[in-house]
Design a protein around this motif. Structure first.
Motif, PDB file in Angstrom:
ATOM      1  N   LEU A 156     -13.806  16.324  -3.108  1.00 41.93           N
ATOM      2  CA  LEU A 156     -14.096  16.413  -1.680  1.00 41.93           C
ATOM      3  C   LEU A 156     -12.840  16.492  -0.824  1.00 41.93           C
ATOM      4  CD1 LEU A 156     -17.087  13.919  -1.356  1.00 41.93           C
ATOM      5  CD2 LEU A 156     -17.162  16.417  -1.376  1.00 41.93           C
ATOM      6  N   GLY A 157     -11.708  16.076  -1.353  1.00 45.78           N
ATOM      7  CA  GLY A 157     -10.486  16.111  -0.555  1.00 45.78           C
ATOM      8  C   GLY A 157      -9.293  15.620  -1.346  1.00 45.78           C
ATOM      9  N   THR A 158      -8.223  15.291  -0.639  1.00 47.04           N
ATOM     10  CA  THR A 158      -6.995  14.822  -1.266  1.00 47.04           C
ATOM     11  C   THR A 158      -7.086  13.325  -1.535  1.00 47.04           C
ATOM     12  OG1 THR A 158      -5.661  16.501  -0.165  1.00 47.04           O
ATOM     13  CG2 THR A 158      -4.505  14.561  -0.975  1.00 47.04           C
ATOM     14  N   TYR A 159      -6.787  12.932  -2.767  1.00 53.18           N
ATOM     15  CA  TYR A 159      -6.725  11.525  -3.136  1.00 53.18           C
ATOM     16  C   TYR A 159      -5.326  11.201  -3.624  1.00 53.18           C
ATOM     17  CZ  TYR A 159     -11.674  10.786  -2.499  1.00 53.18           C
ATOM     18  OH  TYR A 159     -12.918  10.662  -1.927  1.00 53.18           O
ATOM     19  N   LEU A 160      -4.777  10.100  -3.111  1.00 56.14           N
ATOM     20  CA  LEU A 160      -3.434   9.656  -3.467  1.00 56.14           C
ATOM     21  C   LEU A 160      -3.518   8.305  -4.167  1.00 56.14           C
ATOM     22  CD1 LEU A 160      -1.495  10.470  -0.162  1.00 56.14           C
ATOM     23  CD2 LEU A 160      -1.724  11.915  -2.205  1.00 56.14           C
ATOM     24  N   GLY A 161      -2.617   8.087  -5.128  1.00 57.08           N
ATOM     25  CA  GLY A 161      -2.596   6.822  -5.846  1.00 57.08           C
ATOM     26  C   GLY A 161      -1.184   6.306  -6.019  1.00 57.08           C
ATOM     27  N   ILE A 162      -1.078   5.033  -6.250  1.00 54.47           N
ATOM     28  CA  ILE A 162       0.198   4.397  -6.565  1.00 54.47           C
ATOM     29  C   ILE A 162       0.067   3.752  -7.942  1.00 54.47           C
ATOM     30  CG2 ILE A 162       1.803   2.541  -5.947  1.00 54.47           C
ATOM     31  CD1 ILE A 162       1.141   3.054  -3.029  1.00 54.47           C
ATOM     32  N   ARG A 163       1.068   3.988  -8.789  1.00 51.02           N
ATOM     33  CA  ARG A 163       1.063   3.452 -10.144  1.00 51.02           C
ATOM     34  C   ARG A 163       2.142   2.387 -10.307  1.00 51.02           C
ATOM     35  NH1 ARG A 163      -2.010   6.268 -13.639  1.00 51.02           N
ATOM     36  NH2 ARG A 163      -2.778   8.326 -12.956  1.00 51.02           N
ATOM     37  N   GLY A 166       2.971   2.852 -14.983  1.00 54.85           N
ATOM     38  CA  GLY A 166       2.071   3.885 -15.458  1.00 54.85           C
ATOM     39  C   GLY A 166       0.605   3.644 -15.184  1.00 54.85           C
ATOM     40  N   ARG A 167       0.237   2.471 -14.671  1.00 53.16           N
ATOM     41  CA  ARG A 167      -1.167   2.122 -14.454  1.00 53.16           C
ATOM     42  C   ARG A 167      -1.525   2.294 -12.988  1.00 53.16           C
ATOM     43  NH1 ARG A 167      -3.961  -3.325 -14.011  1.00 53.16           N
ATOM     44  NH2 ARG A 167      -6.075  -3.014 -14.822  1.00 53.16           N
ATOM     45  N   LEU A 168      -2.665   2.919 -12.717  1.00 55.27           N
ATOM     46  CA  LEU A 168      -3.124   3.113 -11.351  1.00 55.27           C
ATOM     47  C   LEU A 168      -3.508   1.766 -10.751  1.00 55.27           C
ATOM     48  CD1 LEU A 168      -3.805   5.255  -9.161  1.00 55.27           C
ATOM     49  CD2 LEU A 168      -6.150   5.243 -10.056  1.00 55.27           C
ATOM     50  N   ILE A 169      -2.851   1.396  -9.632  1.00 51.29           N
ATOM     51  CA  ILE A 169      -3.112   0.084  -9.037  1.00 51.29           C
ATOM     52  C   ILE A 169      -3.629   0.166  -7.598  1.00 51.29           C
ATOM     53  CG2 ILE A 169      -1.443  -1.102 -10.504  1.00 51.29           C
ATOM     54  CD1 ILE A 169       0.487  -1.054  -8.060  1.00 51.29           C
ATOM     55  N   ALA A 170      -3.564   1.340  -6.985  1.00 50.77           N
ATOM     56  CA  ALA A 170      -4.060   1.481  -5.619  1.00 50.77           C
ATOM     57  C   ALA A 170      -4.359   2.944  -5.344  1.00 50.77           C
ATOM     58  CB  ALA A 170      -3.051   0.951  -4.598  1.00 50.77           C
ATOM     59  N   MET A 171      -5.306   3.194  -4.444  1.00 49.42           N
ATOM     60  CA  MET A 171      -5.658   4.578  -4.116  1.00 49.42           C
ATOM     61  C   MET A 171      -6.333   4.640  -2.755  1.00 49.42           C
ATOM     62  SD  MET A 171      -9.065   5.418  -6.370  1.00 49.42           S
ATOM     63  CE  MET A 171      -9.506   6.813  -5.325  1.00 49.42           C
ATOM     64  N   VAL A 187     -10.450   3.246  -0.269  1.00 48.52           N
ATOM     65  CA  VAL A 187      -9.221   2.462  -0.114  1.00 48.52           C
ATOM     66  C   VAL A 187      -9.358   1.205  -0.972  1.00 48.52           C
ATOM     67  CG1 VAL A 187      -7.727   1.256   1.504  1.00 48.52           C
ATOM     68  CG2 VAL A 187      -8.957   3.321   2.240  1.00 48.52           C
ATOM     69  N   CYS A 188      -8.526   1.073  -1.986  1.00 51.29           N
ATOM     70  CA  CYS A 188      -8.645  -0.088  -2.866  1.00 51.29           C
ATOM     71  C   CYS A 188      -7.316  -0.389  -3.553  1.00 51.29           C
ATOM     72  CB  CYS A 188      -9.745   0.117  -3.900  1.00 51.29           C
ATOM     73  SG  CYS A 188      -9.584   1.598  -4.919  1.00 51.29           S
ATOM     74  N   THR A 189      -7.119  -1.658  -3.878  1.00 50.19           N
ATOM     75  CA  THR A 189      -5.909  -2.132  -4.542  1.00 50.19           C
ATOM     76  C   THR A 189      -6.296  -3.114  -5.636  1.00 50.19           C
ATOM     77  OG1 THR A 189      -4.629  -1.936  -2.488  1.00 50.19           O
ATOM     78  CG2 THR A 189      -3.682  -3.295  -4.232  1.00 50.19           C
ATOM     79  N   ASP A 190      -5.690  -2.981  -6.775  1.00 47.59           N
ATOM     80  CA  ASP A 190      -5.908  -3.922  -7.874  1.00 47.59           C
ATOM     81  C   ASP A 190      -5.644  -5.344  -7.383  1.00 47.59           C
ATOM     82  OD1 ASP A 190      -4.787  -5.629 -10.222  1.00 47.59           O
ATOM     83  OD2 ASP A 190      -5.773  -3.956 -11.229  1.00 47.59           O
ATOM     84  N   PRO A 191      -6.519  -6.302  -7.711  1.00 46.25           N
ATOM     85  CA  PRO A 191      -6.332  -7.671  -7.217  1.00 46.25           C
ATOM     86  C   PRO A 191      -4.969  -8.272  -7.528  1.00 46.25           C
ATOM     87  CG  PRO A 191      -8.524  -7.425  -8.179  1.00 46.25           C
ATOM     88  CD  PRO A 191      -7.777  -6.154  -8.475  1.00 46.25           C
ATOM     89  N   LYS A 196       0.929  -6.493  -0.888  1.00 41.48           N
ATOM     90  CA  LYS A 196       2.188  -5.754  -0.914  1.00 41.48           C
ATOM     91  C   LYS A 196       2.196  -4.562   0.051  1.00 41.48           C
ATOM     92  CE  LYS A 196       2.780  -6.879  -5.833  1.00 41.48           C
ATOM     93  NZ  LYS A 196       2.932  -6.316  -7.214  1.00 41.48           N
ATOM     94  N   GLY A 197       1.113  -4.402   0.805  1.00 42.35           N
ATOM     95  CA  GLY A 197       1.054  -3.300   1.756  1.00 42.35           C
ATOM     96  C   GLY A 197       0.715  -1.961   1.156  1.00 42.35           C
ATOM     97  N   LEU A 198       0.184  -1.947  -0.074  1.00 40.10           N
ATOM     98  CA  LEU A 198      -0.115  -0.666  -0.727  1.00 40.10           C
ATOM     99  C   LEU A 198      -1.215   0.090   0.012  1.00 40.10           C
ATOM    100  CD1 LEU A 198      -0.022  -1.706  -4.508  1.00 40.10           C
ATOM    101  CD2 LEU A 198       1.849  -0.903  -3.047  1.00 40.10           C
ATOM    102  N   ALA A 199      -2.277  -0.609   0.413  1.00 33.25           N
ATOM    103  CA  ALA A 199      -3.373   0.057   1.122  1.00 33.25           C
ATOM    104  C   ALA A 199      -2.876   0.642   2.440  1.00 33.25           C
ATOM    105  CB  ALA A 199      -4.513  -0.925   1.374  1.00 33.25           C
TER     106      ALA A 199
END
Length: 260
Positions: A156-163, A166-171, A187-191, A196-199
């Protein structure tokens, strides 16, 4: 847990929607996300996507349907024809559900829109997510529950993630798109990596892409999700409206879906 809602009744007076955000799912399905054209290349062939004044996304993209006018009994009749037996769908906004439909879930959501103080900027550490990342995305979504995300939602659109290591921890990414507006969603961040301001970085980065093409970002959240609403407001979003969401199915069918 969503608060139970009373949506029984024979139908409300016809409601007009002078602003596209008042009926955002319909505005997307009737506009930039009109199917199947905008979903070419997603893999698979969607089934019927529109009948008259009712439309829906393929179930593996987004399990919302929409009515051109939720107060129009004829639109509900079109939806019945569209979804067929054995299928539950989500609808918003809804005031009344006409006879012949069963309400199997529901709740209340809020819609927020970006104001002039919403600051956008790229996130250099963020990576563009694609179809190969879907298993990791679904795992993160299952652990964080930001809202519905399906196998092909990413188209549906552009999705960005932070690893991290190597593990996806936020998107975060784009979901509904209608003329002049794009929804920031998932919008979600691994608990283990919250605080850390990732979202914040991802919302601003996705918002930068939205504004670059001339659209205004907006968001949806469950009305009871106070932490998310506080975050969005702190970034420069303002609550625009509240709306009722209903999960409905035709009589004699089975299968329940959640509220958001």
């Amino acid at each position: 847990m969503a608060t139970p809602i009373d949506l029984r009744g024979g139908g409300a007076p016809t409601v007009t929607h002078p602003h596209p955000l008042d009926n955002a799912v319909w505005a997307a399905l009737d506009g930039p996300h009109a199917l199947p054209h905008s979903l070419k290349g997603m893999g698979g062939t969607p089934t019927a996507d529109r009948v008259g004044r009712a439309a829906r996304y393929p179930a593996d993209v987004y399990d919302f349907a929409a009515l051109a006018d939720p107060g129009d009994p004829a639109a509900w009749a079109d939806l019945r024809t569209l979804v067929g037996p054995g299928t539950a769908v989500r609808i918003k906004p809804v005031q009344r559900v006409p006879d012949g439909w069963e309400v199997v879930g529901g709740g209340e959501g809020v819609q927020l829109v970006a104001t002039e103080v919403f600051r956008t900027e790229p996130a250099p550490e963020a990576v563009r997510l694609g179809p190969d990342d879907v298993p990791e995305i679904l795992d993160l979504v299952a652990r964080t529950r930001p809202g519905p995300f399906r196998q092909r939602t990413i188209a549906l659109g552009t999705y960005l993630g932070i690893r991290h290591q190597g593990r996806l921890i936020a998107m975060a990414g784009e979901r509904l798109r209608l003329p002049g507006w794009t929804e920031i969603s998932a919008v979600c961040t691994d608990p283990d990596h919250r605080g850390k301001g990732l979202a914040t970085r991802l919302i601003r980065a996705v918002g930068a892409g939205v504004r670059e093409r001339g659209d205004t970002p907006f968001l949806h959240a469950a009305a009871g999700n106070a932490p998310a609403i506080r975050l969005y407001e702190s970034l420069g979003f303002a609550v625009r409206r509240r709306s009722t969401i209903a999960s409905v199915r035709t009589r004699g069918t089975s299968g329940e879906v959640g509220a958001f």
